[in-house]
Design an enzyme around this catalytic site. Structure first.
Site, PDB file in Angstrom:
ATOM      1  N   ARG A 236      12.874  -4.724  -7.196  1.00 34.35           N
ATOM      2  CA  ARG A 236      12.108  -5.883  -6.714  1.00 34.35           C
ATOM      3  C   ARG A 236      10.642  -5.489  -6.609  1.00 34.35           C
ATOM      4  NH1 ARG A 236       9.995  -7.980  -1.775  1.00 34.35           N
ATOM      5  NH2 ARG A 236      10.810  -9.962  -1.010  1.00 34.35           N
TER       6      ARG A 236
ATOM      7  N   ASP B  88       2.441  -8.524  10.634  1.00 37.70           N
ATOM      8  CA  ASP B  88       1.506  -7.689   9.862  1.00 37.70           C
ATOM      9  C   ASP B  88       0.311  -7.255  10.710  1.00 37.70           C
ATOM     10  OD1 ASP B  88       3.186  -7.922   7.713  1.00 37.70           O
ATOM     11  OD2 ASP B  88       1.916  -9.310   6.592  1.00 37.70           O
TER      12      ASP B  88
ATOM     13  N   HIS C 251       8.109 -11.764  10.418  1.00 38.85           N
ATOM     14  CA  HIS C 251       8.937 -11.891   9.215  1.00 38.85           C
ATOM     15  C   HIS C 251       9.602 -10.584   8.846  1.00 38.85           C
ATOM     16  CE1 HIS C 251       4.952 -10.466   7.873  1.00 38.85           C
ATOM     17  NE2 HIS C 251       5.638  -9.784   6.976  1.00 38.85           N
TER      18      HIS C 251
ATOM     19  N   HIS D 282       8.712  -7.740  11.529  1.00 37.84           N
ATOM     20  CA  HIS D 282       7.407  -7.246  11.962  1.00 37.84           C
ATOM     21  C   HIS D 282       6.339  -8.329  11.871  1.00 37.84           C
ATOM     22  CE1 HIS D 282       7.308  -6.728   7.585  1.00 37.84           C
ATOM     23  NE2 HIS D 282       5.999  -6.947   7.697  1.00 37.84           N
TER      24      HIS D 282
HETATM   25  O1  LIG Z   1       7.882  -8.032   0.060  1.00 40.95           O
HETATM   26  C1  LIG Z   1       8.010  -8.888   0.921  1.00 40.95           C
HETATM   27  O2  LIG Z   1       8.580  -9.973   0.690  1.00 40.95           O
HETATM   28  C2  LIG Z   1       7.461  -8.661   2.308  1.00 40.95           C
HETATM   29  C3  LIG Z   1       6.680  -7.392   2.484  1.00 40.95           C
HETATM   30  C4  LIG Z   1       6.006  -7.319   3.825  1.00 40.95           C
HETATM   31  O3  LIG Z   1       6.359  -7.997   4.746  1.00 40.95           O
HETATM   32  C5  LIG Z   1       4.842  -6.435   4.032  1.00 40.95           C
HETATM   33  O4  LIG Z   1       4.496  -5.647   3.126  1.00 40.95           O
HETATM   34  O5  LIG Z   1       4.247  -6.487   5.120  1.00 40.95           O
HETATM   35 FE   LIG Z   2       4.867  -8.010   6.279  1.00 43.48          FE
END
Ligand SMILES: O=C(O)CCC(=O)C(=O)O
Ligand SMILES: [Fe+2]
Length: 261
Positions: free
Chosen positions: A226, A157, A216, A155
């Site tokens: 995590r 952001d 990403h 996606h």
């Molecule tokens: O936690 C991550 O490494 C990425 C999370 C992410 O891409 C997001 O919250 O937009």
């Molecule tokens: Fe993200």
């Protein structure tokens, strides 16, 4: 070929991957690069943030697994299979003054660090939401029922939330120690080929432009827990998020609910 930053590949100085901004990207007049900073936060503060998140999340327990999100400022906890809950709904304070000061201090320092890494023409404002995400791999049989719960899709952001200009992630857990899976990957422009993969490490800070250059994903977590703190910045002042965290969030929550029709 793809580059991988391993968990224990720690650099004493910030690492920077230059990325050209697309013609249509403004990035507030700043760069579209990716920046990685190791040992940005110490163990005591990391444990403090995990403690805050864990207590908040425990107030909306979900037996299912998958992603749980907790925004300490608004109090909302979101987890698959659980009703949207708010930790301030009981009308009582949930966090100590020290805990709130820790969270607020980290947020303020994050802003300064991002501004240092990304000088912009227009001032950046901290924007909502900001939250700790806990991705659980503890229940292997969990499968997402809603698209929202499937957190591992690629996606951009800014495509999800238009006013985001810069994204930040502060990792609070160690890859291949605290959890399995959960690798972070940036894609090469216009493809699904990984250009750069980052293994999370406690205290590792990742900053990047929120726009299309930095598509990403995070890979699915298959074991353990995590934790990461996620935050975003905008140069549109109308989206400024005033971080309350003043110990009165439960009072405001009650007043807002009373004001609802
Ligand atoms: O936690 C991550 O490494 C990425 C999370 C992410 O891409 C997001 O919250 O937009
Ligand atoms: Fe993200």
């Amino acid at each position: 070929d793809k580059e991988v930053v391993k968990r224990d590949d720690v650099a004493a100085v910030p690492r920077r991957w230059p990325v050209a901004c697309a013609e249509t990207t403004s990035a507030c007049g700043g760069a579209c690069d990716r920046v990685l900073i190791d040992d940005w936060l110490g163990n005591a503060e990391i444990d403090g943030l995990i403690g805050i998140a864990t207590r908040g999340m425990a107030m909306a327990p979900s037996s299912e697994g998958g992603p749980t999100i907790f925004d300490a400022n608004s109090g909302y906890v979101m987890a698959p299979g659980a009703r949207l809950a708010n930790v301030y709904a009981r009308g009582e304070p949930v966090f100590s003054r020290q805990e709130l000061e820790l969270y607020r201090g980290v947020i303020r320092r994050l802003k300064h660090r991002l501004e240092e890494a990304f000088p912009t023409d227009r001032p950046l404002v901290f924007t909502a939401p900001t939250f700790v995400a806990r991705l659980s791999g503890q229940n292997a049989s969990w499968e997402p029922k809603e698209p929202h719960d499937e957190y591992w899709h690629p996606h951009v952001d800014k495509q999800n939330t238009h006013h985001y200009d810069y994204s930040g992630l502060l990792y609070l857990s160690d890859y291949d120690k605290d959890f399995e899976g959960g690798l972070f990957e940036f894609f090469r422009a216009g493809t699904n080929d990984t250009a750069l993969a980052i293994q999370p490490r406690r205290g590792r800070l990742l900053l990047f432009a929120a726009s299309q250059e930095n598509r990403h994903r995070v890979r699915r977590v298959t074991a353990g827990l995590r934790f990461a703190l996620s935050f975003w910045f905008s140069c549109d002042p109308t989206f400024e998020f005033t971080d309350f965290l003043d110990g009165q969030m439960h009072v405001r929550f009650r007043e807002e609910r009373r004001a609802m029709p």
